[in-house]
Write an enzyme that holds these catalytic residues in place. Structure first.
Site, PDB file in Angstrom:
ATOM      1  N   ILE B  64      42.011  44.937  35.195  1.00  0.00           N
ATOM      2  CA  ILE B  64      40.809  45.745  35.399  1.00  0.00           C
ATOM      3  C   ILE B  64      40.785  46.363  36.786  1.00  0.00           C
ATOM      4  O   ILE B  64      40.729  47.574  36.941  1.00  0.00           O
ATOM      5  CB  ILE B  64      39.523  44.919  35.161  1.00  0.00           C
ATOM      6  N   SER B  65      40.817  45.555  37.798  1.00  0.00           N
ATOM      7  CA  SER B  65      40.751  46.117  39.147  1.00  0.00           C
ATOM      8  C   SER B  65      41.265  45.116  40.160  1.00  0.00           C
ATOM      9  O   SER B  65      41.468  43.946  39.847  1.00  0.00           O
ATOM     10  CB  SER B  65      39.317  46.505  39.489  1.00  0.00           C
ATOM     11  N   GLY B  67      41.024  44.024  44.505  1.00  0.00           N
ATOM     12  CA  GLY B  67      40.261  44.185  45.734  1.00  0.00           C
ATOM     13  C   GLY B  67      40.855  43.322  46.821  1.00  0.00           C
ATOM     14  O   GLY B  67      41.972  42.812  46.678  1.00  0.00           O
ATOM     15  N   THR B  68      40.097  43.148  47.884  1.00  0.00           N
ATOM     16  CA  THR B  68      40.608  42.344  48.983  1.00  0.00           C
ATOM     17  C   THR B  68      40.818  40.898  48.556  1.00  0.00           C
ATOM     18  O   THR B  68      41.677  40.206  49.065  1.00  0.00           O
ATOM     19  CB  THR B  68      39.598  42.356  50.143  1.00  0.00           C
ATOM     20  N   TYR B  69      40.024  40.456  47.597  1.00  0.00           N
ATOM     21  CA  TYR B  69      40.038  39.060  47.189  1.00  0.00           C
ATOM     22  C   TYR B  69      41.217  38.725  46.288  1.00  0.00           C
ATOM     23  O   TYR B  69      41.679  37.616  46.225  1.00  0.00           O
ATOM     24  CB  TYR B  69      38.743  38.761  46.444  1.00  0.00           C
ATOM     25  N   GLY B  70      41.687  39.712  45.505  1.00  0.00           N
ATOM     26  CA  GLY B  70      42.679  39.440  44.479  1.00  0.00           C
ATOM     27  C   GLY B  70      42.536  40.457  43.368  1.00  0.00           C
ATOM     28  O   GLY B  70      42.243  41.620  43.625  1.00  0.00           O
ATOM     29  N   ARG B  71      42.721  40.018  42.148  1.00  0.00           N
ATOM     30  CA  ARG B  71      42.638  40.972  41.055  1.00  0.00           C
ATOM     31  C   ARG B  71      41.835  40.423  39.889  1.00  0.00           C
ATOM     32  O   ARG B  71      41.710  39.224  39.724  1.00  0.00           O
ATOM     33  CB  ARG B  71      44.040  41.348  40.564  1.00  0.00           C
ATOM     34  N   ASP B 212      26.506  42.958  48.965  1.00  0.00           N
ATOM     35  CA  ASP B 212      27.425  44.025  48.567  1.00  0.00           C
ATOM     36  C   ASP B 212      26.955  44.694  47.292  1.00  0.00           C
ATOM     37  O   ASP B 212      27.742  44.925  46.375  1.00  0.00           O
ATOM     38  CB  ASP B 212      28.846  43.477  48.414  1.00  0.00           C
TER      39      ASP B 212
END
Lengths: 434, 487
Positions: B64-65, B67-71, B212
């Site tokens: 799906i997407s 980010g900074t955290y992971g996927r 956020d």
């Protein structure tokens, strides 16, 4: 079990054994905030702990956490959390598999993240090192901390697993301030509070923090302080009389737990040295008299029958029907986690009801039913080791038998017939003790 | 069973210093066990051991997407019941079934990438933000907050399994910008806002700041339920040890960042979330971010720059903040920057058309928000009257003055005067007009496009994280500013 097996739709036809049902859904775990004394003892026993060494490691580990956190100027709530994780961790893993100091520092490391007082692993290691070697302090980027840093991080994962991603802990000191103030007032309570506070730090050297609610811990500290100083006991009792949530058995058990610490390890506590040992003994006698008079048992939820009967499959089954015993004690010995058992997937479910439902449903698949019939067989005399374990029931003897069983069965539990049992693990779920 | 396998010299007690630090005998044992932790079970003595355990429980549909955290991956449970296995009792015994049970449960699985400590890329354990998200999500439960189903712990990875939501607000807004540009139906806006505020109110009364909120983080299920998602930056604010500012230097994606944050406030309150909700409301109406500033990047010293352009964008519409409207304004650390804002604005944007009210300052003295609002709802389609209500009126007109009151209350400069979620829920906006539906899609005939799930990277096992971004989306409103940065 290969991935293709996992892909295959579960079908009863493609196999002749129960093991073909489908992929094992993994081990489920829901956290439990509280453990009873009985459960703690059982877990220690299963770990094969030597009681004396267990105490030592526990005391020294907590002491290490305390000195390091003071060195790093960390608040007491980080200390509380770290100690709670440390205790839980030690209940779940064998002493032999980790160094207690590493476990203590790793617990502090995780606690720092949880309590918003984040520190790098090397900062914690450097602090621990510098406390021990004040004459030649090392900076946290020193090379000597690199490999221990990796150990800490490796242990972190096991701590997460142990606590089941339930990061909640209790912070009795905060309530302690409030209770002392409300009983004695802000000024008069000061010296009283100082003792009670030091005692609250000592308390973390016992298992009390994973057994009791905040309120019970605080009331035990307050009453014990009153008894130690010989002051204000009447006010404490008056305060208690107005609190409906007060549980005398819980507070009594807690006070006696703390007293046990002071009597046995007088020197390695904060408060112990301030008082005469006889004073602790006297209070202990008074409290025990109360227990007897009120017919309260020393430990809550305790059951002597369980304690005695509670022998593991390795010893209780003797030689006749090993499979039957194994299934009657699902997923116990063979499924024990060890620090080495990194291969299984753990799932952490937050709805205990849902977890229970799933567990019960799954258990049906891995539960083997046996028809019992009696056959007479010539039974060889079992090796003396087993005899000893069964008969003596001592921790040492038990450890021998159990260690053997564990090391043999571990590792092939997934391939082994019917999945080695389902981990409805008593140690873990902690629902079935009474 | 796992023979000692020190593939590297990682944990060798090399120096005498180390040896004195640890008990040498115990150290050896730990060395072995810790190495096993890192070994990932590769060299298990008994042949092949499957590593993909999460895939035994879930079938990964796609990516799906990231980010900074992971996927994040979409997956369906292999069993047909989220918390149990569907069972059919037959005479021959028990057989689990996947055919006769309800449809498999869809989930979104968030895979954390390991945290980095310093510059070197070595595994340093679980990140603090992951711990925050886990500890919050496991305790929160509300219809308008995304639910955490379980956490799965594997050899090296941690997966958080969430309930799946087919849409998010970013996607929905994007869909409406597609030609012909057509506004989101007012009933949908109302329902979304109500549910969003409801979720916020739940979070705030439980002492959780989201920090956020933005359209991409507001999920919508196919049943029209709004779910606040991504609590990766959320935290409790009841007993902070330090000021919230000192914890994470930068919070909230720039376009949704409240003015007190831009002005460097050391501490902040749930009001920052409410500002973001106001921005989201405006975006639902106009289909564009209302304050679309450009983010000033952190310099090499990692000092947080003043977000001049963002402040400028806000001031363009709601005017510059004043002491009268916001009494504590002069106490803001970056207060002095406000005066430089007007001069800068003159030099770089002198041709700008917002000059009429205050020729010397370049910003309207009073708020232009009302004007902005009525322009938007009266002319919301951009395609003239193409999208109109039943009586030929632009559809959004039905939101009327009540809508403006809500918007103005949320986009209030002074955080103390800004609406709280609880207050906003009591607004007439929700009690007047049509009944607010708990399904924001009620009455909508067309179905929104489903979440884009990419197939080319659905290997949840890959440990490397190529710089994958949300794959090519044409509209510029979807080009989000750079990801939030943390300390």
């Amino acid at each position: 079990m290969s991935p293709t097996d996992a892909e295959a739709p579960p079908a009863a036809s493609n196999g002749d054994t129960a093991s073909r049902i489908g992929p094992h859904p993994g081990y489920i775990s829901s956290s439990n905030q509280y453990s009873s004394e009985l459960k703690i003892r059982r877990m220690l026993k299963d770990n094969g702990c030597d009681p004396a060494r267990e105490d030592n490691y526990r005391l020294q580990g907590v002491q290490l956490i305390d000195t390091v956190r003071q060195h790093l100027n960390l608040p007491v709530r980080t200390f509380d959390t770290a100690c709670t994780y440390f205790h839980k961790f030690r209940l779940n893993f064998r002493d032999a598999e980790y160094n207690y100091q590493d476990a203590a520092l790793a617990s502090l490391f995780v606690a720092c993240k949880v309590e918003d007082t984040i520190k790098k692993s090397k900062d914690i290691l450097a602090a621990a090192y510098n406390v021990k070697n004040p004459e030649k302090p090392a900076a946290s980027d020193d090379k000597i901390f690199e490999s221990p840093g990796k150990i800490i991080i490796g242990l972190e994962r096991l701590i997460l697993e142990t606590i089941g991603f339930d990061f909640r802990t209790r912070y009795p000191q905060k309530l302690l301030v409030k209770v002392v103030r409300s009983i004695l007032g802000p000024e008069e309570g000061k010296s009283f509070f100082n003792i009670a506070y030091a005692m609250s730090i000592d308390m973390y050297k016992t298992f009390v923090p994973i057994k009791r609610t905040t309120f019970s811990m605080v009331m035990a500290l307050v009453e014990l302080t009153a008894r130690m100083t010989g002051e204000h006991l009447d006010k404490v009792q008056a305060f208690v009389a107005q609190r409906r949530q007060y549980s005398r058995p819980a507070v009594l058990e807690t006070m006696l737990d703390i007293l046990d610490l002071y009597v046995q390890y007088h020197k390695s506590t904060n408060v112990g040295a301030q008082f005469d040992l006889n004073r602790f003994m006297d209070i202990k006698i008074a409290l025990n008299t109360e227990l007897e008079k009120e017919f309260i048992s020393r430990h809550m939820y305790y059951c002597n029958r369980c304690e005695n009967e509670d022998t593991p499959p390795a010893t209780s089954g003797s030689g006749t029907s090993p499979t039957a015993t194994a299934s009657s004690w699902p997923g116990d010995a063979s499924m024990r986690r060890t620090a080495r058992g990194q291969d299984g997937t753990m799932r952490f479910v937050f709805d205990p009801e849902a977890a229970r439902e799933e567990q019960d449903t799954v258990a049906q698949f891995y539960n083997e039913e046996y028809e019992e019939y009696e056959v007479e067989v010539e039974e060889p005399i079992p090796p003396p080791r087993y005899e000893h374990a069964e008969g003596g029931g001592g921790r040492g003897g038990y450890r021998g038998g159990h260690g053997h069983h564990g090391s043999r069965d571990r590792g092939d539990h997934r391939r082994g017939g019917p999945y080695g049992g389902y981990r409805g693990d008593r140690h873990y779920r902690g629902r079935r003790y009474h | 069973m796992n023979p000692t396998n020190p593939s590297t010299a990682a944990s060798g007690p090399g120096s005498g210093k180390t040896a004195s630090f640890m008990n040498a005998r115990a150290y050896q044992t730990v060395k072995r066990s810790v190495m096993a932790t890192f070994e990932d079970g590769r060299d298990q003595s008994a042949g092949y051991q499957p590593k993909a355990r999460v895939t035994e429980r879930y079938r990964i549909i796609g990516f799906i997407s990231s980010g900074t955290y992971g996927r994040v991956y979409k997956a369906v449970s292999r069993t047909s019941n989220p918390e149990g296995i569907a069972v059919v009792r037959t005479s021959s015994g028990l057989t689990p079934t996947s055919s006769s049970g309800p449809a498999p449960i869809e989930v979104a699985i968030k895979k954390f990438k390991p945290d980095k400590e310093g510059e070197q890329v070595s595994y340093t354990g679980i990140s603090q933000s992951a711990i925050r998200e886990m500890s919050l999500c496991s305790e929160l439960r509300h219809a308008n907050v995304i639910r955490l189903v379980e956490i799965i712990l594997e050899d090296k990875c941690i997966f958080m399994v969430f309930e799946y939501a087919e849409h998010d607000l970013l996607q929905i807004i994007h869909h409406h910008t597609q030609q012909p540009r057509h506004p989101i139906p007012p009933a949908t806006v109302k329902s979304i806002m109500f549910q969003l505020l409801n979720g916020c109110q739940y979070l705030h009364t439980n002492w959780v700041l989201h920090r956020d909120l933005k359209p991409a983080n507001i999920m919508v299920t196919s049943g029209g339920e709004v779910k606040i998602g991504d609590l990766g930056l959320a935290r409790r604010f009841d007993k902070p040890l330090h000021s919230l500012f000192s914890g994470d230097k930068v919070v909230v994606t720039i376009w949704y960042r409240a003015p007190e944050l831009i002005l460097g406030s050391y501490h902040y309150t749930p009001a920052i979330d409410m500002w973001a909700v106001g921005c989201i409301f405006a975006e639902l109406l106009s289909l564009r971010p209302i304050f679309k500033g450009e983010e000033a990047k952190m310099d090499s010293k990692k000092t947080v720059p003043f977000q001049r352009n963002q402040m400028h964008k806000i001031a363009e519409i709601v005017g510059l903040p004043t002491k009268e409207r916001w009494p504590l304004l002069p106490a803001m650390p970056e207060y002095s920057q406000l005066s430089t804002l007007s001069t800068m604005q003159h030099s770089t944007h002198s041709h700008h058309h917002h000059h009429q009210n205050a020729p010397n300052r370049g910003y309207p003295l009073s708020s232009n928000l009302e004007k902005w609002y009525y322009n938007t709802i009266n002319n919301n389609s951009g395609a003239g009257s193409a999208a109109s209500g039943p009586n030929g009126q632009p559809a959004l007109q039905s939101l009327g003055a009540e809508g403006y009151k809500l918007l103005a209350g949320l986009l209030e400069y002074d955080p103390e005067k800004r609406l709280t979620a609880a207050q906003a829920l009591q607004y007439e906006f929700f009690s007047s007009g049509d009944r607010v539906s708990s399904n924001c899609f009620e009455g909508i005939k067309v179905e929104y496009p489903h979440r884009r799930v990419s197939q080319d990277d659905n290997d949840i096992r890959t440990s490397s994280l190529p710089g994958t971004k949300r794959s090519g989306l044409p509209d510029d409103t979807l080009l989000r500013p750079a990801k939030r940065m943390k300390e």
